[in-house]
Design a protein around this motif. Structure first.
Motif, PDB file in Angstrom:
ATOM      1  N   LEU A 176      20.980  46.864  68.133  1.00  0.00           N
ATOM      2  CA  LEU A 176      20.581  46.730  69.535  1.00  0.00           C
ATOM      3  C   LEU A 176      20.705  45.288  70.005  1.00  0.00           C
ATOM      4  O   LEU A 176      20.553  44.350  69.216  1.00  0.00           O
ATOM      5  CB  LEU A 176      19.127  47.180  69.704  1.00  0.00           C
ATOM      6  CG  LEU A 176      18.861  48.681  69.742  1.00  0.00           C
ATOM      7  CD1 LEU A 176      17.386  48.966  69.490  1.00  0.00           C
ATOM      8  CD2 LEU A 176      19.299  49.290  71.073  1.00  0.00           C
ATOM      9  N   PRO A 177      20.970  45.081  71.291  1.00  0.00           N
ATOM     10  CA  PRO A 177      21.007  43.716  71.818  1.00  0.00           C
ATOM     11  C   PRO A 177      19.665  43.011  71.617  1.00  0.00           C
ATOM     12  O   PRO A 177      18.604  43.642  71.690  1.00  0.00           O
ATOM     13  CB  PRO A 177      21.283  43.923  73.315  1.00  0.00           C
ATOM     14  CG  PRO A 177      21.880  45.286  73.426  1.00  0.00           C
ATOM     15  CD  PRO A 177      21.259  46.091  72.329  1.00  0.00           C
ATOM     16  N   GLN A 178      19.708  41.724  71.390  1.00  0.00           N
ATOM     17  CA  GLN A 178      18.466  40.972  71.210  1.00  0.00           C
ATOM     18  C   GLN A 178      17.560  41.063  72.428  1.00  0.00           C
ATOM     19  O   GLN A 178      16.331  40.985  72.316  1.00  0.00           O
ATOM     20  CB  GLN A 178      18.766  39.507  70.897  1.00  0.00           C
ATOM     21  CG  GLN A 178      19.200  39.266  69.473  1.00  0.00           C
ATOM     22  CD  GLN A 178      19.151  37.794  69.090  1.00  0.00           C
ATOM     23  OE1 GLN A 178      18.563  36.977  69.796  1.00  0.00           O
ATOM     24  NE2 GLN A 178      19.782  37.464  67.971  1.00  0.00           N
ATOM     25  N   GLU A 179      18.152  41.245  73.613  1.00  0.00           N
ATOM     26  CA  GLU A 179      17.346  41.338  74.829  1.00  0.00           C
ATOM     27  C   GLU A 179      16.399  42.536  74.801  1.00  0.00           C
ATOM     28  O   GLU A 179      15.375  42.549  75.500  1.00  0.00           O
ATOM     29  CB  GLU A 179      18.256  41.433  76.064  1.00  0.00           C
ATOM     30  CG  GLU A 179      19.036  40.179  76.384  1.00  0.00           C
ATOM     31  CD  GLU A 179      20.324  40.051  75.586  1.00  0.00           C
ATOM     32  OE1 GLU A 179      21.083  39.102  75.827  1.00  0.00           O
ATOM     33  OE2 GLU A 179      20.585  40.916  74.704  1.00  0.00           O
ATOM     34  N   VAL A 180      16.731  43.543  73.994  1.00  0.00           N
ATOM     35  CA  VAL A 180      15.870  44.718  73.862  1.00  0.00           C
ATOM     36  C   VAL A 180      14.829  44.497  72.768  1.00  0.00           C
ATOM     37  O   VAL A 180      13.677  44.929  72.880  1.00  0.00           O
ATOM     38  CB  VAL A 180      16.716  45.975  73.552  1.00  0.00           C
ATOM     39  CG1 VAL A 180      15.834  47.181  73.297  1.00  0.00           C
ATOM     40  CG2 VAL A 180      17.681  46.256  74.702  1.00  0.00           C
ATOM     41  N   ALA A 190       9.767  47.052  82.036  1.00  0.00           N
ATOM     42  CA  ALA A 190      10.405  47.506  83.270  1.00  0.00           C
ATOM     43  C   ALA A 190      11.813  48.027  82.993  1.00  0.00           C
ATOM     44  O   ALA A 190      12.566  47.467  82.201  1.00  0.00           O
ATOM     45  CB  ALA A 190      10.457  46.359  84.278  1.00  0.00           C
ATOM     46  N   GLU A 191      12.168  49.114  83.662  1.00  0.00           N
ATOM     47  CA  GLU A 191      13.489  49.735  83.466  1.00  0.00           C
ATOM     48  C   GLU A 191      14.613  48.742  83.710  1.00  0.00           C
ATOM     49  O   GLU A 191      15.599  48.704  82.969  1.00  0.00           O
ATOM     50  CB  GLU A 191      13.628  50.930  84.406  1.00  0.00           C
ATOM     51  CG  GLU A 191      14.954  51.660  84.279  1.00  0.00           C
ATOM     52  CD  GLU A 191      15.030  52.891  85.172  1.00  0.00           C
ATOM     53  OE1 GLU A 191      16.139  53.191  85.655  1.00  0.00           O
ATOM     54  OE2 GLU A 191      13.993  53.554  85.374  1.00  0.00           O
ATOM     55  N   ALA A 192      14.482  47.919  84.726  1.00  0.00           N
ATOM     56  CA  ALA A 192      15.541  46.976  85.073  1.00  0.00           C
ATOM     57  C   ALA A 192      15.753  45.930  83.989  1.00  0.00           C
ATOM     58  O   ALA A 192      16.831  45.338  83.885  1.00  0.00           O
ATOM     59  CB  ALA A 192      15.211  46.284  86.393  1.00  0.00           C
ATOM     60  N   PRO A 196      19.839  48.391  81.387  1.00  0.00           N
ATOM     61  CA  PRO A 196      21.235  47.903  81.356  1.00  0.00           C
ATOM     62  C   PRO A 196      21.710  47.557  79.949  1.00  0.00           C
ATOM     63  O   PRO A 196      22.875  47.824  79.597  1.00  0.00           O
ATOM     64  CB  PRO A 196      21.198  46.667  82.261  1.00  0.00           C
ATOM     65  CG  PRO A 196      20.040  46.896  83.172  1.00  0.00           C
ATOM     66  CD  PRO A 196      19.018  47.615  82.334  1.00  0.00           C
ATOM     67  N   TYR A 197      20.824  46.986  79.155  1.00  0.00           N
ATOM     68  CA  TYR A 197      21.204  46.619  77.787  1.00  0.00           C
ATOM     69  C   TYR A 197      21.366  47.862  76.907  1.00  0.00           C
ATOM     70  O   TYR A 197      22.239  47.897  76.034  1.00  0.00           O
ATOM     71  CB  TYR A 197      20.156  45.684  77.193  1.00  0.00           C
ATOM     72  CG  TYR A 197      20.082  44.359  77.905  1.00  0.00           C
ATOM     73  CD1 TYR A 197      21.100  43.416  77.779  1.00  0.00           C
ATOM     74  CD2 TYR A 197      18.992  44.053  78.717  1.00  0.00           C
ATOM     75  CE1 TYR A 197      21.030  42.194  78.433  1.00  0.00           C
ATOM     76  CE2 TYR A 197      18.918  42.830  79.377  1.00  0.00           C
ATOM     77  CZ  TYR A 197      19.942  41.911  79.237  1.00  0.00           C
ATOM     78  OH  TYR A 197      19.877  40.701  79.892  1.00  0.00           O
ATOM     79  N   LEU A 198      20.531  48.878  77.135  1.00  0.00           N
ATOM     80  CA  LEU A 198      20.675  50.123  76.379  1.00  0.00           C
ATOM     81  C   LEU A 198      21.961  50.843  76.760  1.00  0.00           C
ATOM     82  O   LEU A 198      22.638  51.409  75.893  1.00  0.00           O
ATOM     83  CB  LEU A 198      19.461  51.025  76.615  1.00  0.00           C
ATOM     84  CG  LEU A 198      18.139  50.530  76.023  1.00  0.00           C
ATOM     85  CD1 LEU A 198      17.007  51.488  76.370  1.00  0.00           C
ATOM     86  CD2 LEU A 198      18.246  50.380  74.509  1.00  0.00           C
ATOM     87  N   ASN A 199      22.306  50.821  78.026  1.00  0.00           N
ATOM     88  CA  ASN A 199      23.572  51.431  78.454  1.00  0.00           C
ATOM     89  C   ASN A 199      24.761  50.722  77.810  1.00  0.00           C
ATOM     90  O   ASN A 199      25.719  51.360  77.359  1.00  0.00           O
ATOM     91  CB  ASN A 199      23.694  51.366  79.977  1.00  0.00           C
ATOM     92  CG  ASN A 199      22.733  52.308  80.685  1.00  0.00           C
ATOM     93  OD1 ASN A 199      22.247  53.270  80.094  1.00  0.00           O
ATOM     94  ND2 ASN A 199      22.468  52.044  81.957  1.00  0.00           N
ATOM     95  N   GLN A 200      24.671  49.412  77.782  1.00  0.00           N
ATOM     96  CA  GLN A 200      25.732  48.622  77.137  1.00  0.00           C
ATOM     97  C   GLN A 200      25.838  48.974  75.656  1.00  0.00           C
ATOM     98  O   GLN A 200      26.950  49.140  75.121  1.00  0.00           O
ATOM     99  CB  GLN A 200      25.419  47.146  77.307  1.00  0.00           C
ATOM    100  CG  GLN A 200      26.353  46.202  76.553  1.00  0.00           C
ATOM    101  CD  GLN A 200      25.827  44.778  76.549  1.00  0.00           C
ATOM    102  OE1 GLN A 200      24.921  44.418  77.309  1.00  0.00           O
ATOM    103  NE2 GLN A 200      26.375  43.948  75.671  1.00  0.00           N
TER     104      GLN A 200
END
Length: 249
Positions: A176-180, A190-192, A196-200
């Motif tokens: 997973l991206p580190q942002e997650v 928050a979803e925002a 986006p990172y999960l979609n990526q």
């Protein structure tokens, strides 16, 4: 960045090993490295069972869902949360500690201690050029594992670790991206901030499976996770954990 970080970031699960046993020196080095891990209040609430008997390894492979690499490896370790020796010390010293041993806190301590020890063991093994694979499948039938390994109360098998000389070199599986994973100062719910990172990441995993299987699979990570979580696997666990004397308070 440095050899240690390179080693950690190149971890991959190995599910095919050469038919060569680990040496006594290798096993001792792996166990010593596991023991060097941090442990809460120095209680060292875990035990590592090395399984060398071929019949026992085969039985564990069957219990784990017929995973051949549980039986076919250089050495098989089973990591257990263990408060049994602490119970023994209490009995010998005539100190009442039963309520503490049955607490959720001590259950968590034992599980965390075992997990930290196992990760140290993994890094040690990989530093020697060996490959590893964690085996959560032994939790499919802990009653059976308990019988095979003659495990007493207040000992809970958590997972296995197959170790050996790799006979394959699978691709690294994207994480997973580190942002997650990494949040600073507060949890980002928050979803925002997350979606986006999960979609990526779903796109990255689709590409990974597409290439790995020559187009036979194009799974998104989120779909795989939902499929896993919809299933009610190992729902006996709470009762078994309590039967073993853990997490009763």
């Amino acid at each position: 960045m440095n050899p240690t970080i390179d080693l950690l970031r190149n971890h991959r699960s190995i599910r095919k090993f050469k038919d060569e046993r680990l040496s006594t020196e290798q096993i001792q080095a792996i166990v010593a490295s596991a023991q060097a891990a941090s442990t809460s209040s120095h209680v060292q609430a875990y035990t590592i069972i090395g399984v060398t008997d071929k019949e026992k390894k085969q039985k564990l492979a069957e219990l784990a869902g017929n995973q051949a690499y549980v039986a076919e490896n250089g050495h098989f370790f089973v990591f257990c949360a263990d408060l049994y020796r602490h119970q023994q010390i209490g009995e010998w010293a005539e100190v009442e500690i039963e309520e503490s041993l049955q607490s959720t806190e001590k259950f968590m301590v034992a599980v965390i201690d075992a997990a930290l020890a196992a990760q140290n063991a993994t890094v040690a093994a990989e530093s020697m050029g060996l490959g590893v694979c964690y085996i959560g499948g032994i939790r499919n039938n802990l009653q059976g594992v308990q019988e095979v390994l003659q495990i007493p109360e207040l000992v809970l098998p958590l997972f296995g670790l197959a170790v050996g000389i790799p006979d394959q070199q699978p691709d690294l599986k994207p994480r997973l991206p580190q942002e997650v994973i990494y949040h600073e100062n507060s949890y980002k719910a928050a979803e925002a901030e997350v979606k986006p990172y999960l979609n990526q990441y779903d796109e990255v995993m689709q590409h990974y499976y597409d290439v790995r299987t020559s187009g036979k699979r194009k799974d998104r990570w989120s779909d795989l996770v939902m499929s896993t979580l919809k299933g009610k696997s190992r729902m006996y666990m709470k009762d078994f954990v309590e039967k073993q004397g853990f997490n009763r308070k």
